[in-house]
Scaffold this active site. Structure first.
Site, PDB file in Angstrom:
ATOM      1  N   TRP A  13       0.817  -1.220   0.000  1.00 48.11           N
ATOM      2  CA  TRP A  13       0.000   0.000   0.000  1.00 48.11           C
ATOM      3  C   TRP A  13       0.848   1.266   0.000  1.00 48.11           C
ATOM      4  O   TRP A  13       0.319   2.375   0.001  1.00 48.11           O
ATOM      5  CB  TRP A  13      -0.966  -0.012   1.191  1.00 48.11           C
ATOM      6  CG  TRP A  13      -2.023  -1.078   1.085  1.00 48.11           C
ATOM      7  CD1 TRP A  13      -2.197  -1.969   0.051  1.00 48.11           C
ATOM      8  CD2 TRP A  13      -3.060  -1.380   2.032  1.00 48.11           C
ATOM      9  NE1 TRP A  13      -3.266  -2.792   0.301  1.00 48.11           N
ATOM     10  CE2 TRP A  13      -3.812  -2.461   1.513  1.00 48.11           C
ATOM     11  CE3 TRP A  13      -3.418  -0.862   3.274  1.00 48.11           C
ATOM     12  CZ2 TRP A  13      -4.907  -3.016   2.193  1.00 48.11           C
ATOM     13  CZ3 TRP A  13      -4.514  -1.401   3.950  1.00 48.11           C
ATOM     14  CH2 TRP A  13      -5.246  -2.458   3.411  1.00 48.11           C
ATOM     15  N   LYS A  14       2.161   1.109   0.031  1.00 46.36           N
ATOM     16  CA  LYS A  14       3.087   2.251  -0.002  1.00 46.36           C
ATOM     17  C   LYS A  14       2.652   3.319   1.021  1.00 46.36           C
ATOM     18  O   LYS A  14       2.160   2.958   2.081  1.00 46.36           O
ATOM     19  CB  LYS A  14       3.171   2.829  -1.415  1.00 46.36           C
ATOM     20  CG  LYS A  14       3.434   1.749  -2.471  1.00 46.36           C
ATOM     21  CD  LYS A  14       3.898   2.320  -3.771  1.00 46.36           C
ATOM     22  CE  LYS A  14       4.030   1.195  -4.777  1.00 46.36           C
ATOM     23  NZ  LYS A  14       4.772   1.570  -5.943  1.00 46.36           N
ATOM     24  N   GLU A  65      10.966  -7.073  -9.670  1.00 48.10           N
ATOM     25  CA  GLU A  65      10.185  -5.892 -10.012  1.00 48.10           C
ATOM     26  C   GLU A  65      10.991  -5.008 -10.966  1.00 48.10           C
ATOM     27  O   GLU A  65      11.786  -4.170 -10.508  1.00 48.10           O
ATOM     28  CB  GLU A  65       9.854  -5.100  -8.750  1.00 48.10           C
ATOM     29  CG  GLU A  65       9.001  -5.859  -7.762  1.00 48.10           C
ATOM     30  CD  GLU A  65       8.119  -4.906  -6.955  1.00 48.10           C
ATOM     31  OE1 GLU A  65       6.905  -5.069  -7.009  1.00 48.10           O
ATOM     32  OE2 GLU A  65       8.653  -3.990  -6.331  1.00 48.10           O
ATOM     33  N   GLY A 121       4.315   1.085 -11.369  1.00 41.36           N
ATOM     34  CA  GLY A 121       3.468   2.272 -11.372  1.00 41.36           C
ATOM     35  C   GLY A 121       3.396   2.972 -12.718  1.00 41.36           C
ATOM     36  O   GLY A 121       2.935   4.102 -12.805  1.00 41.36           O
TER      37      GLY A 121
HETATM   38  C1  PEP Z   1       5.081  -2.100  -6.178  1.00 43.26           C
HETATM   39  O1  PEP Z   1       4.777  -1.180  -5.470  1.00 43.26           O
HETATM   40  O2  PEP Z   1       5.883  -2.932  -5.748  1.00 43.26           O
HETATM   41  C2  PEP Z   1       4.480  -2.206  -7.511  1.00 43.26           C
HETATM   42  C3  PEP Z   1       4.794  -3.233  -8.248  1.00 43.26           C
HETATM   43  O3  PEP Z   1       3.627  -1.211  -7.885  1.00 43.26           O
HETATM   44  P1  PEP Z   1       2.577  -1.248  -9.119  1.00 43.26           P
HETATM   45  O4  PEP Z   1       1.807  -2.547  -8.989  1.00 43.26           O
HETATM   46  O5  PEP Z   1       1.700  -0.048  -8.910  1.00 43.26           O
HETATM   47  O6  PEP Z   1       3.363  -1.188 -10.381  1.00 43.26           O
END
Ligand code: PEP
Length: 250
Positions: A10-11, A167, A173
């Site tokens: 949820w950052k 990632e 994002g």
């Molecule tokens: C993340 O915050 O690790 C991420 C992958 O974000 P998003 O799904 O929004 O790209």
């Protein structure tokens, strides 16, 4: 057979009431899912309330960061013991936003991974390349370096005690997702590096999540790849229906 693990990061979003409300709406939508561990990582300020909301639901509670010392004069930091005291089971380590905005280095992250494992928390170590690195053909060397730094001297008894998250920074994002083939290629590479580090038996049971614009409409294909064992979801995890649809896609 590895069980999927799907985490919502949820950052720095949600005040306490919003976090509790989001969790409340999510609980019935993911009830009864047996082939995936579901994990929610709210901001630190939401952990206490969330522990109560998630009690008895089978949904795990995660943190987005921690410091590696048990206690001490480290103003502003949160220790593994403090997270455990809040019912936290997993902790994200080395998210690209922490590497990029807070200059967290590989050796610093290594201390966190070790401290998490020692405390009985499951670290989710994030690795990933920038677009520039991908385009210059450096993806594998970047990922290899991040894994070597982050996992140096790390000892685990079971594969379940460690989670990796691939990632690609260019996909976080941005709405751009790695294709299932691109992601699988890197996941297979990570699995090979884990085999070198921990041996085939342990490496075969360590789960590797994909993260980067995972959405309900791309989740099934990504997680259908042989080495993709779940997802680390940012934006889409802030909507209960979208996150539940991602969980249900496994
Ligand atoms: C993340 O915050 O690790 C991420 C992958 O974000 P998003 O799904 O929004 O790209």
């Amino acid at each position: 057979m590895r069980k999927y693990i799907i985490a919502g990061n949820w950052k720095m979003f949600t005040l306490r009431d919003e976090a509790a409300a989001l969790a409340h709406s999510l609980v019935p939508l993911v009830a009864g899912i047996e082939n995936a561990d579901v994990l929610l990582c709210p901001p630190f300020t939401g952990l206490d309330r969330m522990e109560k909301v998630l009690e008895g639901t089978g949904i795990f509670l995660g943190a987005q960061n921690m410091y590696h010392e048990d206690e001490g004069a480290y103003t502003g930091e949160i220790s593994p013991a403090m997270l455990k005291d809040l019912g936290v089971s997993h902790v994200i380590v080395g998210h690209s936003e922490r590497r990029q905005y807070f200059n967290e280095s590989g050796s610093f992250l290594n201390l966190k991974v070790k401290a998490a494992v020692e405390a009985g928390l499951i670290p989710i170590l994030c690795v990933g390349e920038t677009l520039e690195e991908r385009e210059s053909g450096a993806t594998e060397s970047v990922i290899a370096g991040q894994l070597e730094d982050g996992l140096e001297g790390v000892e685990i008894a079971r594969g379940e005690d460690l989670v990796l998250a691939y990632e690609p920074i260019w996909a976080i994002g941005t709405g751009k997702t790695a294709s299932p083939e691109q992601a699988q290629e890197v996941h297979a590479f990570i699995r090979a590096k884990l085999t070198q580090a921990f041996g085939a038996d342990l490496a075969g049971t360590i789960r590797i999540q994909y993260g980067g614009s995972v959405k309900p409409d791309n989740a099934a294909e990504l997680m259908g790849q042989p080495d993709i064992d779940g997802a680390l979801v940012g934006g889409a995890s802030l909507n209960a229906e979208s996150f539940a649809a991602i969980v249900r896609s496994v």
